[in-house]
Design a protein around this motif. Structure first.
Motif: not given
Ligand code: C2E
Ligand code: MG
Ligand code: MG
Ligand code: MG
Length: 291
Positions: A148-153, A173-175
């Motif tokens: 999982e990738l955590e992005l900030t706003e 890719m299912g990420v």
């Protein structure tokens, strides 16, 4: 505390160092060396299903095992790494190391939940983030859904079209994708519409305020947005039983915070994952009369 000065400072320790070019250059050089000499490590903080107590996810958090200063937390160096562009290489290392660790846990026979890594806006620009992720997944024979990738706003602030394109490729890719510190940044509901996000992480500031009427209403509103959009929720920085109780009452999906578990070493995660199948940590912490 260093955190109180915010994330966009270059200083390693003292506020006086901030803005001092020589120290900045030193820190940059040290970060470069740290990469070469493998001084970075990842700690892992579990996220627990608020109802069942199961470990529903893990977040990788970088630390710097500094030869002189000991274990440094990201607030001491991530801003400098971003400023110098080194975050791209450090971020690529984080992705590779996180995937390597998942493979180690899997090979030990554990059921490993999705592992989240934090990505910085710079990793989207002038760099093939999708290529880095693909390479790491292939190297350790993992499916996209393990990551999982955590992005900030703030990721969306520059060249959003490029960011959307990269994230779309990763989604295929299912990420999984989550929005970190939700509600604390440049919130726009537009990107939730355009982006195929899985999870909103409720910023710790809201959790801290949950005891007040207004604070509770804010958390409730965020959870309602998530429910309406069919997104998962993770509450960040849960430190007290009161917060946990409120979050459960508001139907928050997952709980992350010192109350249940601090960021831990891979071996401790191993123990937790093995134990979690037998014990419900949340039931142990909640006062019995809640059930
Ligand atoms: P974040 O992604 O929002 O991570 C959550 C932070 O809150 C972590 O701090 C975690 O240790 C801390 N935390 C967790 N539970 C509690 C709690 O109950 N109370 C309190 N007071 N804090 C709690 P940490 O590890 O110091 O990381 C700080 C930030 O540094 C992260 O915030 C993230 O933005 C950034 N970061 C961490 N690792 C990486 C990385 O590999 N790459 C990038 N680009 N940024 C990273
Ligand atoms: Mg999750
Ligand atoms: Mg995070
Ligand atoms: Mg956060």
């Amino acid at each position: 505390q260093a955190k109180a000065r915010g994330r966009n400072t270059y200083c390693l320790f003292s506020p006086e160092m901030q803005g001092d070019l020589r120290d900045r250059v030193t820190l940059e050089g040290e970060l470069r060396l740290a990469l070469q000499q493998r001084q970075f490590v990842l700690h892992y903080q579990p996220q627990f299903d608020a109802q069942t107590g199961e470990v529903g996810g893990l977040e990788a958090l970088i630390r710097w095992q500094h030869p002189q200063y000991g274990l440094l937390h990201p607030e001491n160096f991530i801003a400098a790494a971003e400023g110098s562009g080194l975050i791209v290489e450090i971020g690529a290392w984080v992705i590779d190391e996180a995937c390597r660790q998942v493979r180690v846990w899997l090979d030990a026979g554990l059921v490993v939940p999705c592992l989240a890594v934090n990505v910085s806006f710079k990793q989207f620009h002038g760099h093939d983030l999708q290529g880095t992720v693909t390479a790491a997944l292939e190297r350790y024979r993992l499916s996209g859904a393990s990551l999982e990738l955590e992005l900030t706003e703030s990721v969306m602030l520059r060249d959003p079209d490029r960011v959307y394109a990269v994230l779309h490729g990763l989604r295929l890719m299912g990420v999984r994708l989550s929005i970190d510190d939700f509600g604390s940044g440049y919130s726009s509901l537009m990107y939730l519409k355009r982006l195929d996000v899985d999870t909103l992480k409720i910023d710790r500031a809201f959790v801290t305020d949950i005891h007040s009427e207004k604070g509770r209403a804010m958390v409730e509103a965020i959870i309602k947005i998530a429910q309406t959009l069919k997104l998962h929720t993770v509450a960040e920085g849960v430190e007290t039983v009161t917060q946990l109780t409120e979050l459960r009452n508001l139907n928050c999906g997952e709980i992350q915070g010192f109350l249940l578990a601090k960021p831990m070493l891979p071996d401790q995660v191993k123990v937790l994952l093995a134990e979690a199948e037998r014990h419900n940590l949340i039931d142990q912490i909640m006062p019995a009369n809640n059930f």
